[in-house]
Design an enzyme around this catalytic site. Structure first.
Site, PDB file in Angstrom:
ATOM      1  CG  ASP A  43      45.756 -22.309  27.688  1.00 34.42           C
ATOM      2  OD1 ASP A  43      45.102 -21.316  27.381  1.00 34.42           O
ATOM      3  OD2 ASP A  43      46.796 -22.851  27.288  1.00 34.42           O
ATOM      4  CG  HIS A  44      40.272 -20.480  26.052  1.00 34.44           C
ATOM      5  ND1 HIS A  44      40.173 -19.428  26.113  1.00 34.44           N
ATOM      6  CD2 HIS A  44      39.439 -21.184  26.860  1.00 34.44           C
ATOM      7  CE1 HIS A  44      39.323 -18.808  26.850  1.00 34.44           C
ATOM      8  NE2 HIS A  44      38.698 -19.824  27.099  1.00 34.44           N
ATOM      9  CG  PHE A  71      50.011 -18.985  23.454  1.00 34.16           C
ATOM     10  CD1 PHE A  71      50.831 -20.114  23.781  1.00 34.16           C
ATOM     11  CD2 PHE A  71      49.850 -18.612  21.888  1.00 34.16           C
ATOM     12  CE1 PHE A  71      51.392 -20.644  22.743  1.00 34.16           C
ATOM     13  CE2 PHE A  71      50.522 -19.097  21.059  1.00 34.16           C
ATOM     14  CZ  PHE A  71      51.489 -20.322  21.542  1.00 34.16           C
ATOM     15  CG  HIS A  72      43.891 -17.421  25.931  1.00 35.40           C
ATOM     16  ND1 HIS A  72      42.636 -17.529  25.133  1.00 35.40           N
ATOM     17  CD2 HIS A  72      44.613 -16.438  25.135  1.00 35.40           C
ATOM     18  CE1 HIS A  72      42.701 -16.823  24.080  1.00 35.40           C
ATOM     19  NE2 HIS A  72      43.737 -16.245  23.928  1.00 35.40           N
ATOM     20  N   PRO A  73      46.493 -19.097  29.494  1.00 36.61           N
ATOM     21  CG  PRO A  73      49.115 -18.889  30.344  1.00 36.61           C
ATOM     22  CD  PRO A  73      48.097 -18.549  29.103  1.00 36.61           C
TER      23      PRO A  73
END
Length: 537
Positions: free
Chosen positions: A293-294, A468-470
């Site tokens: 994630d970021h 919110f980049h899983p």
């Protein structure tokens, strides 16, 4: 509940694309299953509505992470879209493909050149409907609408000028393979309204007779006979149901949902499954591993003598004017993506391509959900685009209503901690440039008292939060990789009749926001599925 040729589990970014592409073949029947609603809420259309959709059980699964050591023991919200359209109902709407090196890395990791940048680039163009029209890098006529933003802020213009003074050039396009530069983001909107995957890929084809859409159905686990996947067991109206797949089940429930369904089905790491008293039907130790994630580090800068959204939003007159501008022109602050100005930069000279992404906003608040500050301010959030830390997604019991345990393990890798320090120092370097000097910028968060590397690492843990980049929890890879869940054609290794097609298959995270790469990989996945189907017939 009958049978269909293809059963798609999850109606988010990937699921909507798959339903569109597969049902275009009139010889197959397609079922699209979504746990959320067929959402028509106004706040999923007005761009700024993400403020009301995130952490709202109507449109968000409302997950939280485990307490994170790298975040100094904090647990943070982990929004995942709920409803047809998935996270494209609530996300930042930023159109970013990532970098050429991301996809070339996928090709190298899978030993499959079809995942290279050149091949993926053509699919990005195929699905795109860009304001830029048809040229070497972009195209029009696809389902995925991309437009310019419909607002501007003087303070962001000065921040962009400061970035160029700090050595980051102006950019005209972040989507040509190397996104080094500073520019306004392009957005997935159409005439000032959010353009979600359901609007682009589902609404135009709802009347296809071979496509069935079921919303409000919670997928539990896969129906299996030995190593053959035959269907999906799900809950509808409080009843346990099953639907059969004549050809394939396709998991598109996302980087959180897809591994959870696999685990409930007895597919995963035997050590984890036996602990939950789930019979092991197929051993794949990589299920739920490799979570990436970021993490963004938010710096809030107080400014003077210039307007930001803080003043406008804290004024009744300002709110009224924002509403009128949107009502009459579909422009202004109500069309705002969470970030307007983007900046891609290098953490140091040893990095071959940009590895930091800045999201700059003409507003500030203490944390998401809190009111805006009363003083004028800018937020500059910076994310490590290629983190080395790896996390996990693990179910906690057999109940499909139970939230899984999400442990991203942010900042647990030494490389990530060192890069966080460099990122915060670069943020301060831009702050000191002449273009911002007239506005006397002062660091409000995390605060200028943090100076040493150790202090800045502590500050990163205090201010860090997800964008919110899983991705990555069902990664594709070679057969020789024991942690790979799918092969490069997205078939689950060792099983028949099952694929995973969503962001969970990414072996490594892309260098930017992840919704459009997910759209692209779903379009590629649909081609693979149809190719394999026709090869068999």
């Amino acid at each position: 509940m009958g049978s269909y040729d293809y059963v798609i589990v999850g109606g988010g970014a990937a699921g909507c694309v798959l339903a569109n592409r597969l049902s275009a073949n009139k010889d197959v029947t397609v079922l699209l299953m979504e746990a959320g609603n067929d959402e028509k809420w106004i706040w999923t259309k007005i761009p700024v509505g993400y403020l009301y959709c995130i952490n709202n059980p109507r449109t968000d699964w409302c997950y939280k992470t485990e307490p994170e050591l790298g975040l100094n023991g904090r647990s943070i919200i982990y929004a995942r879209g709920k409803g047809l359209g998935g996270s494209t109902l609530i996300n930042a709407m930023l159109y970013l493909r990532g970098q050429a090196r991301d996809y070339d890395e996928w090709a190298a990791l899978t030993k499959d050149d079809s995942w290279s940048w050149d091949n993926c680039f053509s699919v990005f163009k195929e699905v795109e409907d860009s304001w830029r029209g048809n040229n070497e890098s972009h195209s029009s006529g696809g389902e995925w609408r991309v437009e310019k933003q419909r607002l501007s802020w003087e303070i962001l213009d000065h921040y962009a000028a400061a970035a160029t003074q700090a050595g980051v050039p102006s950019s005209s396009d972040f989507n040509e393979g190397n996104n080094f530069g500073v520019s306004q983001f392009d957005v997935n909107q159409k005439r000032g309204t959010r353009w979600s995957s359901v609007r682009g890929f589902i609404d135009p084809i709802r009347d296809r007779p071979n496509l069935t859409i079921m919303s409000g159905v919670l997928s539990d686990k896969l129906a299996m006979e030995g190593k053959q996947v035959n269907g999906v067991e799900f809950i509808h109206g409080g009843e346990e149901c099953v639907v059969m797949a004549n050809k394939e089940v396709i998991l598109s429930a996302g980087a959180i949902g897809s591994p959870a369904i696999l685990q409930r089905s007895g597919i995963g790491d035997p050590a984890q499954l036996s602990h939950l008293d789930i019979p092991v039907k197929h051993e794949l130790v990589g299920v739920g591993k490799n979570l990436q994630d970021h993490l963004q580090l938010r710096t809030v800068l107080k400014v003077e003598g210039i307007k930001t959204l803080n003043q406008t939003a804290n004024s009744l007159w300002g709110k009224a004017m924002m509403g009128l501008e949107y009502a009459f022109n579909r422009s202004g602050p109500l069309t705002m993506a969470p970030s307007q100005l983007g900046l891609f930069a290098f953490s140091d000279k040893s990095v071959a391509t940009p590895d930091l992404e800045f999201h700059i906003q003409p507003l500030s608040l203490d944390k998401f959900g809190d009111p805006l500050h009363t003083f004028p301010a800018v937020t500059a959030s910076v994310a490590d685009l290629r983190p080395q830390s790896r996390g996990t997604v693990t179910i906690t019991d057999k109940n499909p209503h139970s939230a899984p345990k999400i442990a991203p393990n942010y900042l647990t890798h030494e490389t990530d901690r060192l890069k966080a320090v460099k990122a915060l120092r670069l943020t301060r370097h831009i702050l000191k440039q002449p273009a911002l000097a007239p506005y006397n910028p002062q660091e409000y968060l995390p605060g200028s008292e943090y100076q040493t590397d150790e202090e800045l690492m502590k500050a990163a843990g205090d201010v860090g939060t997800t964008i919110f980049h899983p991705v990555g929890t069902c990664k594709m890879g070679e057969d020789s990789d024991p942690t790979a869940v799918t092969d490069s054609r997205l078939r689950v290794r060792g099983l028949k009749g099952l694929r995973v097609v969503d962001a969970s298959i990414m072996p490594t995270i892309t260098s930017g926001n992840t919704s459009s790469p997910t759209i692209m990989l779903a379009a590629r996945g649909a081609k693979m599925i149809l190719e394999d189907h026709f090869d068999q017939t």
